[in-house]
Design a protein around this motif. Structure first.
Motif, PDB file in Angstrom:
ATOM      1  N   GLU A  14       6.757   3.544  -5.903  1.00 35.68           N
ATOM      2  CA  GLU A  14       5.414   2.525  -5.710  1.00 35.68           C
ATOM      3  C   GLU A  14       5.579   1.283  -5.692  1.00 35.68           C
ATOM      4  O   GLU A  14       4.861   0.595  -4.665  1.00 35.68           O
ATOM      5  CB  GLU A  14       4.264   3.254  -6.485  1.00 35.68           C
ATOM      6  N   LEU A  15       6.576   0.805  -6.398  1.00 32.71           N
ATOM      7  CA  LEU A  15       6.761  -0.643  -6.466  1.00 32.71           C
ATOM      8  C   LEU A  15       7.290  -1.112  -4.808  1.00 32.71           C
ATOM      9  O   LEU A  15       6.730  -2.359  -4.372  1.00 32.71           O
ATOM     10  CB  LEU A  15       7.868  -1.060  -7.124  1.00 32.71           C
ATOM     11  N   ALA A  16       8.147  -0.368  -4.431  1.00 31.14           N
ATOM     12  CA  ALA A  16       8.425  -0.641  -2.950  1.00 31.14           C
ATOM     13  C   ALA A  16       7.239  -0.622  -1.939  1.00 31.14           C
ATOM     14  O   ALA A  16       7.599  -1.309  -0.899  1.00 31.14           O
ATOM     15  CB  ALA A  16       9.539   0.366  -2.596  1.00 31.14           C
ATOM     16  N   GLU A  17       6.441   0.113  -2.174  1.00 28.20           N
ATOM     17  CA  GLU A  17       5.290   0.236  -1.252  1.00 28.20           C
ATOM     18  C   GLU A  17       4.201  -0.910  -1.719  1.00 28.20           C
ATOM     19  O   GLU A  17       3.268  -1.350  -0.744  1.00 28.20           O
ATOM     20  CB  GLU A  17       4.657   1.439  -1.134  1.00 28.20           C
ATOM     21  N   HIS A  18       4.345  -1.629  -2.591  1.00 32.08           N
ATOM     22  CA  HIS A  18       3.554  -2.540  -2.896  1.00 32.08           C
ATOM     23  C   HIS A  18       4.339  -3.981  -3.348  1.00 32.08           C
ATOM     24  O   HIS A  18       4.548  -4.186  -4.558  1.00 32.08           O
ATOM     25  CB  HIS A  18       2.507  -2.357  -4.129  1.00 32.08           C
ATOM     26  N   LEU A  19       4.800  -4.737  -2.410  1.00 30.62           N
ATOM     27  CA  LEU A  19       5.850  -5.715  -2.362  1.00 30.62           C
ATOM     28  C   LEU A  19       4.923  -6.938  -3.415  1.00 30.62           C
ATOM     29  O   LEU A  19       5.555  -7.591  -4.065  1.00 30.62           O
ATOM     30  CB  LEU A  19       6.000  -6.320  -1.240  1.00 30.62           C
ATOM     31  N   ASP A  20       3.641  -7.005  -3.242  1.00 32.46           N
ATOM     32  CA  ASP A  20       3.080  -8.067  -4.270  1.00 32.46           C
ATOM     33  C   ASP A  20       3.237  -7.720  -5.664  1.00 32.46           C
ATOM     34  O   ASP A  20       3.526  -8.784  -6.496  1.00 32.46           O
ATOM     35  CB  ASP A  20       1.668  -8.365  -3.903  1.00 32.46           C
ATOM     36  N   VAL A  21       2.846  -6.551  -6.167  1.00 35.89           N
ATOM     37  CA  VAL A  21       3.258  -6.007  -7.311  1.00 35.89           C
ATOM     38  C   VAL A  21       4.539  -6.253  -7.768  1.00 35.89           C
ATOM     39  O   VAL A  21       4.878  -6.551  -8.990  1.00 35.89           O
ATOM     40  CB  VAL A  21       2.522  -4.699  -7.706  1.00 35.89           C
ATOM     41  N   LEU A  22       5.448  -5.816  -6.979  1.00 37.42           N
ATOM     42  CA  LEU A  22       7.087  -5.882  -7.229  1.00 37.42           C
ATOM     43  C   LEU A  22       7.272  -7.131  -7.431  1.00 37.42           C
ATOM     44  O   LEU A  22       8.090  -7.535  -8.685  1.00 37.42           O
ATOM     45  CB  LEU A  22       7.753  -5.296  -5.844  1.00 37.42           C
ATOM     46  N   ARG A  23       6.669  -8.094  -6.757  1.00 35.37           N
ATOM     47  CA  ARG A  23       7.108  -9.758  -7.019  1.00 35.37           C
ATOM     48  C   ARG A  23       6.693 -10.085  -8.324  1.00 35.37           C
ATOM     49  O   ARG A  23       7.413 -10.767  -9.028  1.00 35.37           O
ATOM     50  CB  ARG A  23       6.638 -10.438  -6.016  1.00 35.37           C
ATOM     51  N   SER A  51      -2.081   4.903  -8.520  1.00 33.17           N
ATOM     52  CA  SER A  51      -3.093   3.927  -9.367  1.00 33.17           C
ATOM     53  C   SER A  51      -2.596   2.937 -10.343  1.00 33.17           C
ATOM     54  O   SER A  51      -2.968   2.052 -10.571  1.00 33.17           O
ATOM     55  CB  SER A  51      -4.105   5.110  -9.880  1.00 33.17           C
ATOM     56  N   TYR A  52      -1.739   3.694 -11.147  1.00 30.62           N
ATOM     57  CA  TYR A  52      -1.060   3.008 -12.059  1.00 30.62           C
ATOM     58  C   TYR A  52      -0.443   1.460 -11.670  1.00 30.62           C
ATOM     59  O   TYR A  52      -0.576   0.185 -12.035  1.00 30.62           O
ATOM     60  CB  TYR A  52       0.177   3.590 -12.768  1.00 30.62           C
ATOM     61  N   VAL A  53       0.542   1.709 -10.545  1.00 30.90           N
ATOM     62  CA  VAL A  53       1.052   0.462  -9.949  1.00 30.90           C
ATOM     63  C   VAL A  53      -0.061  -0.445  -9.282  1.00 30.90           C
ATOM     64  O   VAL A  53       0.359  -1.790  -9.560  1.00 30.90           O
ATOM     65  CB  VAL A  53       2.242   1.013  -9.018  1.00 30.90           C
ATOM     66  N   GLU A  54      -0.855   0.125  -8.500  1.00 28.52           N
ATOM     67  CA  GLU A  54      -1.879  -0.491  -7.811  1.00 28.52           C
ATOM     68  C   GLU A  54      -2.478  -1.612  -8.830  1.00 28.52           C
ATOM     69  O   GLU A  54      -3.369  -2.665  -8.774  1.00 28.52           O
ATOM     70  CB  GLU A  54      -2.678   0.115  -6.974  1.00 28.52           C
ATOM     71  N   ASN A  55      -2.972  -0.969 -10.082  1.00 26.27           N
ATOM     72  CA  ASN A  55      -3.488  -1.614 -11.252  1.00 26.27           C
ATOM     73  C   ASN A  55      -2.774  -2.300 -12.312  1.00 26.27           C
ATOM     74  O   ASN A  55      -3.697  -2.837 -13.121  1.00 26.27           O
ATOM     75  CB  ASN A  55      -4.649  -0.559 -11.988  1.00 26.27           C
ATOM     76  N   MET A  56      -1.730  -2.413 -12.183  1.00 29.33           N
ATOM     77  CA  MET A  56      -0.819  -2.885 -13.146  1.00 29.33           C
ATOM     78  C   MET A  56      -1.378  -4.428 -13.829  1.00 29.33           C
ATOM     79  O   MET A  56      -1.395  -4.528 -14.940  1.00 29.33           O
ATOM     80  CB  MET A  56       0.560  -3.227 -12.799  1.00 29.33           C
ATOM     81  N   PHE A  57      -1.662  -5.182 -12.912  1.00 32.61           N
ATOM     82  CA  PHE A  57      -1.979  -6.543 -13.007  1.00 32.61           C
ATOM     83  C   PHE A  57      -3.485  -6.892 -13.271  1.00 32.61           C
ATOM     84  O   PHE A  57      -3.827  -7.859 -13.765  1.00 32.61           O
ATOM     85  CB  PHE A  57      -1.392  -7.630 -12.242  1.00 32.61           C
ATOM     86  N   GLU A  58      -4.229  -5.930 -12.607  1.00 34.70           N
ATOM     87  CA  GLU A  58      -5.792  -6.104 -12.644  1.00 34.70           C
ATOM     88  C   GLU A  58      -6.302  -6.063 -13.940  1.00 34.70           C
ATOM     89  O   GLU A  58      -7.082  -6.857 -14.614  1.00 34.70           O
ATOM     90  CB  GLU A  58      -6.407  -5.157 -11.917  1.00 34.70           C
ATOM     91  N   VAL A  59      -5.601  -5.360 -14.917  1.00 34.94           N
ATOM     92  CA  VAL A  59      -5.913  -5.266 -16.406  1.00 34.94           C
ATOM     93  C   VAL A  59      -5.778  -6.448 -16.982  1.00 34.94           C
ATOM     94  O   VAL A  59      -6.532  -6.987 -18.084  1.00 34.94           O
ATOM     95  CB  VAL A  59      -5.072  -4.075 -17.121  1.00 34.94           C
ATOM     96  N   GLN A  60      -4.600  -7.264 -16.791  1.00 35.40           N
ATOM     97  CA  GLN A  60      -4.354  -8.322 -17.289  1.00 35.40           C
ATOM     98  C   GLN A  60      -4.864  -9.604 -16.542  1.00 35.40           C
ATOM     99  O   GLN A  60      -4.730 -10.929 -17.085  1.00 35.40           O
ATOM    100  CB  GLN A  60      -2.890  -8.571 -17.405  1.00 35.40           C
ATOM    101  N   GLY A  61      -5.502  -9.289 -15.540  1.00 35.26           N
ATOM    102  CA  GLY A  61      -6.226 -10.407 -14.662  1.00 35.26           C
ATOM    103  C   GLY A  61      -5.167 -11.501 -14.041  1.00 35.26           C
ATOM    104  O   GLY A  61      -5.450 -12.506 -13.920  1.00 35.26           O
ATOM    105  N   MET A  62      -4.069 -10.700 -13.772  1.00 34.52           N
ATOM    106  CA  MET A  62      -2.957 -11.427 -12.755  1.00 34.52           C
ATOM    107  C   MET A  62      -2.994 -11.132 -11.584  1.00 34.52           C
ATOM    108  O   MET A  62      -1.867 -10.989 -11.051  1.00 34.52           O
ATOM    109  CB  MET A  62      -1.618 -10.958 -13.651  1.00 34.52           C
ATOM    110  N   GLN A  63      -3.925 -10.901 -10.797  1.00 34.62           N
ATOM    111  CA  GLN A  63      -3.999 -10.672  -9.325  1.00 34.62           C
ATOM    112  C   GLN A  63      -3.467 -11.596  -8.597  1.00 34.62           C
ATOM    113  O   GLN A  63      -3.302 -12.788  -8.858  1.00 34.62           O
ATOM    114  CB  GLN A  63      -5.260 -10.300  -8.845  1.00 34.62           C
TER     115      GLN A  63
END
Length: 63
Positions: A14-23, A51-63
């Motif tokens: 999932e990180l590989a598919e969401h490069l913004d989150v991976l960064r 869902s976990y990966v897509e929302n990892m930084f939303e919880v912390q407000g780090m979009q």
């Protein structure tokens, strides 16, 4: 990123598919990365992992 640590395969995929989150994940200190890895280890399905990966930084407000 965490060295010599085996990441859950679904998390890695999932990180590989969401490069913004991976960064963002890669820029975190090791303790914060480990917290996300621990959370990913408790995920039980592909959909939940996405869902976990897509929302990892939303919880912390780090979009």
């Amino acid at each position: 990123m965490i060295d010599n640590q085996e990441l859950p395969i679904g998390f890695t995929m999932e990180l590989a598919e969401h490069l913004d989150v991976l960064r963002k994940f890669s820029a975190l200190p090791e303790e914060a990365q480990q917290a996300y890895i621990d959370g990913a280890s408790r995920v039980n399905s592909r959909e939940e992992m996405r869902s976990y990966v897509e929302n990892m930084f939303e919880v912390q407000g780090m979009q």
